[in-house]
Design an enzyme around this catalytic site. Structure first.
Site, PDB file in Angstrom:
ATOM      1  N   HIS A 208       0.769  -1.124   0.082  1.00 53.23           N
ATOM      2  CA  HIS A 208      -0.016  -0.076   0.170  1.00 53.23           C
ATOM      3  C   HIS A 208       0.813   1.228  -0.152  1.00 53.23           C
ATOM      4  O   HIS A 208       0.543   2.436  -0.264  1.00 53.23           O
ATOM      5  CB  HIS A 208      -0.964   0.133   1.249  1.00 53.23           C
ATOM      6  CG  HIS A 208      -0.258   0.421   2.698  1.00 53.23           C
ATOM      7  ND1 HIS A 208       0.399  -0.722   3.403  1.00 53.23           N
ATOM      8  CD2 HIS A 208       0.211   1.212   3.073  1.00 53.23           C
ATOM      9  CE1 HIS A 208       0.864  -0.324   4.219  1.00 53.23           C
ATOM     10  NE2 HIS A 208       0.890   1.125   4.120  1.00 53.23           N
TER      11      HIS A 208
HETATM   12  C1  UD1 Z   1      -1.123   5.447   5.820  1.00 54.63           C
HETATM   13  C2  UD1 Z   1       0.039   5.935   6.528  1.00 54.63           C
HETATM   14  C3  UD1 Z   1       1.231   4.724   6.423  1.00 54.63           C
HETATM   15  C4  UD1 Z   1       0.505   3.539   7.148  1.00 54.63           C
HETATM   16  C5  UD1 Z   1      -0.685   3.146   6.388  1.00 54.63           C
HETATM   17  C6  UD1 Z   1      -1.315   1.930   6.903  1.00 54.63           C
HETATM   18  C7  UD1 Z   1       0.714   8.223   6.069  1.00 54.63           C
HETATM   19  C8  UD1 Z   1       1.540   9.277   5.075  1.00 54.63           C
HETATM   20  N1  UD1 Z   1       0.822   6.952   5.626  1.00 54.63           N
HETATM   21  O1  UD1 Z   1      -1.071   5.189   4.409  1.00 54.63           O
HETATM   22  O2  UD1 Z   1       2.488   5.111   7.135  1.00 54.63           O
HETATM   23  O3  UD1 Z   1       1.539   2.609   6.823  1.00 54.63           O
HETATM   24  O4  UD1 Z   1      -1.551   4.382   6.470  1.00 54.63           O
HETATM   25  O5  UD1 Z   1      -2.450   1.443   6.259  1.00 54.63           O
HETATM   26  O6  UD1 Z   1      -0.063   8.627   6.918  1.00 54.63           O
HETATM   27  N2  UD1 Z   1      -8.715   5.202   1.723  1.00 54.63           N
HETATM   28  C9  UD1 Z   1      -9.868   4.758   2.049  1.00 54.63           C
HETATM   29  N3  UD1 Z   1     -10.396   4.040   3.069  1.00 54.63           N
HETATM   30  C10 UD1 Z   1      -9.794   4.103   4.128  1.00 54.63           C
HETATM   31  C11 UD1 Z   1      -8.358   4.657   4.426  1.00 54.63           C
HETATM   32  C12 UD1 Z   1      -8.057   5.371   3.094  1.00 54.63           C
HETATM   33  O7  UD1 Z   1     -10.553   5.016   0.868  1.00 54.63           O
HETATM   34  O8  UD1 Z   1     -10.288   3.693   5.155  1.00 54.63           O
HETATM   35  C13 UD1 Z   1      -8.126   6.174   0.761  1.00 54.63           C
HETATM   36  C14 UD1 Z   1      -7.896   7.428   1.276  1.00 54.63           C
HETATM   37  O9  UD1 Z   1      -8.869   8.258   0.865  1.00 54.63           O
HETATM   38  C15 UD1 Z   1      -6.510   7.680   0.177  1.00 54.63           C
HETATM   39  C16 UD1 Z   1      -5.956   6.547   0.183  1.00 54.63           C
HETATM   40  O10 UD1 Z   1      -6.708   5.375   0.725  1.00 54.63           O
HETATM   41  O11 UD1 Z   1      -7.204   8.308  -1.028  1.00 54.63           O
HETATM   42  C17 UD1 Z   1      -4.669   6.502   0.893  1.00 54.63           C
HETATM   43  O12 UD1 Z   1      -5.075   6.769   2.510  1.00 54.63           O
HETATM   44  P1  UD1 Z   1      -4.223   7.535   3.120  1.00 54.63           P
HETATM   45  O13 UD1 Z   1      -4.619   7.551   4.560  1.00 54.63           O
HETATM   46  O14 UD1 Z   1      -3.411   8.702   2.575  1.00 54.63           O
HETATM   47  O15 UD1 Z   1      -2.538   6.741   3.434  1.00 54.63           O
HETATM   48  P2  UD1 Z   1      -2.304   5.310   3.563  1.00 54.63           P
HETATM   49  O16 UD1 Z   1      -2.106   4.714   2.253  1.00 54.63           O
HETATM   50  O17 UD1 Z   1      -3.338   4.385   4.132  1.00 54.63           O
END
Ligand code: UD1
Length: 360
Positions: A208
């Protein structure tokens, strides 16, 4: 003492669970949990609160998505408001997410002392967004609690020795505490549904990180997984959903079982029983190490160098040749080598907070 815990992403829920349970044993602590909302899908968030019996957050700020600056900035504004209302004596933070950084900056500007758990982890790569979060959080915190001696040494190299302590890894506490409940294959819907032979005859993939989520990188990883001798279980992180759907539009990956994000117990079952783990998650690298299961890490920098010994965890580029090469290197396990402490980090975290801020 009023302690404000700020969490927002999946790995933080696991670490906070064991520490919150420990805090409940101490009547001098009043813990307030604020959830930033960074992870919000049921199976990325609420499922963990239910499964791990984490006390319900007092507030959920509902902030997620957007650019790093948009997310971090919005969280800072909302957390400043929460902190001014709750008036905590200290703030407790975990790991390296945007939620961690936002809370650290908001608390530091309000002169609220910060405890950072998982302090001192360093990759040496400033293009890794989590590295910026780790460095900035450590440098504004009052109490730095390191999972390993190597993390502690990193803090010393940055002039932070006076407020730094080795306490071990709370993920190891959780691993010991919950592995005993993660023992039946029926627990794992995804493997029973797809008739995967457990234990041992499958690989467990998670992927991820920003570094691996563009279309072509993800496609190369999936191409490599499709060539393996056993099926691959791949719970798709929401960050990758759209690309996975697009990739599946072009090709049928018959060796990969695509699934929704799993609960903690399901994931622990898979780590403990996989033939090997392939991942870019810092948490899963450590869990594979705890379980004695060989790990291949899909990054070009080390997050937990302590695991990269005796073939136990090998870095690979996201291509078939590099991944297969890493997976073929045999591992040797020295049972006496345990850099992540004794599985009692939570009680040490609480004791350190108590003695650091005992005037409250
Ligand atoms: C984040 C952390 C990372 C951690 C990871 C665990 C940062 C910079 N990164 O990354 O260190 O290892 O979490 O999973 O904080 N989204 C959904 N549903 C959810 C959560 C996220 O659709 O429940 C989408 C968000 O809207 C976004 C994308 O997934 O578009 C990425 O999510 P984001 O929270 O930015 O970072 P992670 O990749 O989860």
């Amino acid at each position: 003492m009023k302690l404000l815990t700020v969490i927002g992403a999946r790995p933080q829920f696991i670490k906070a669970a064991v520490v919150s349970h420990e805090l409940l044993k101490h009547s001098n602590f009043e813990e307030h949990i604020v959830h930033t909302g960074q992870h919000y899908d049921y199976n990325m968030s609420k499922a963990f609160f239910e499964e791990l019996s984490i006390p319900l957050p007092k507030e959920n700020l509902g902030i997620s998505g957007g650019s790093h600056a948009q997310m971090t900035g919005s969280m800072m504004v909302a957390l400043e408001d929460s902190m001014q209302r709750i008036q905590p004596d200290a703030v407790l933070l975990y790991g390296d997410t945007n939620s961690t950084l936002a809370a650290a900056l908001a608390a530091a500007k309000l002169h609220i002392p910060i405890t950072h758990v998982e302090a001192g982890a360093r990759t040496g790569s400033k293009t890794n967004p989590e590295e910026i979060n780790r460095i900035c959080t450590d440098h504004v915190s009052s109490l730095l609690l390191a999972c390993t001696e190597e993390s502690l040494a990193n803090l010393g190299n940055e002039g932070l020795s006076a407020q730094s302590f080795f306490i071990g890894d709370p993920m190891l506490d959780a691993f010991f505490e919950y592995s005993m409940y993660a023992v039946t294959p029926e627990l794992v819907d995804v493997s029973t549904k797809h008739k995967i032979e457990v234990p041992g005859r499958f690989y467990y993939l998670t992927c991820h990180r920003e570094e691996n989520t563009d279309f072509s990188t993800l496609q190369s990883i999936l191409d490599a997984m499709d060539m393996l001798d056993y099926p691959v279980i791949y719970p798709v992180h929401p960050r990758n959903r759209a690309n996975v759907m697009a990739i599946l539009g072009d090709k049928d990956y018959s060796n990969i079982v695509f699934a929704d994000p799993l609960g903690y117990l399901e994931s622990l079952y898979l780590v403990n029983n996989a033939e090997q783990v392939i991942t870019d998650s810092g948490g899963l690298q450590r869990e594979a190490f705890f379980a004695g299961v060989k790990c291949t890490t899909l990054l070009d920098f080390e997050v937990w160098p302590e695991t990269m010994v005796e073939g136990r965890n090998i870095l690979a580029q996201p291509g078939q040749e590099s991944i297969l090469h890493a997976m073929q290197i045999p591992q040797h396990i020295d049972p006496a080598y345990n850099p992540f402490g004794d599985g009692h980090a939570a009680s040490k975290i609480v004791a350190r907070i108590e003695s650091a801020f005992n005037s409250y």
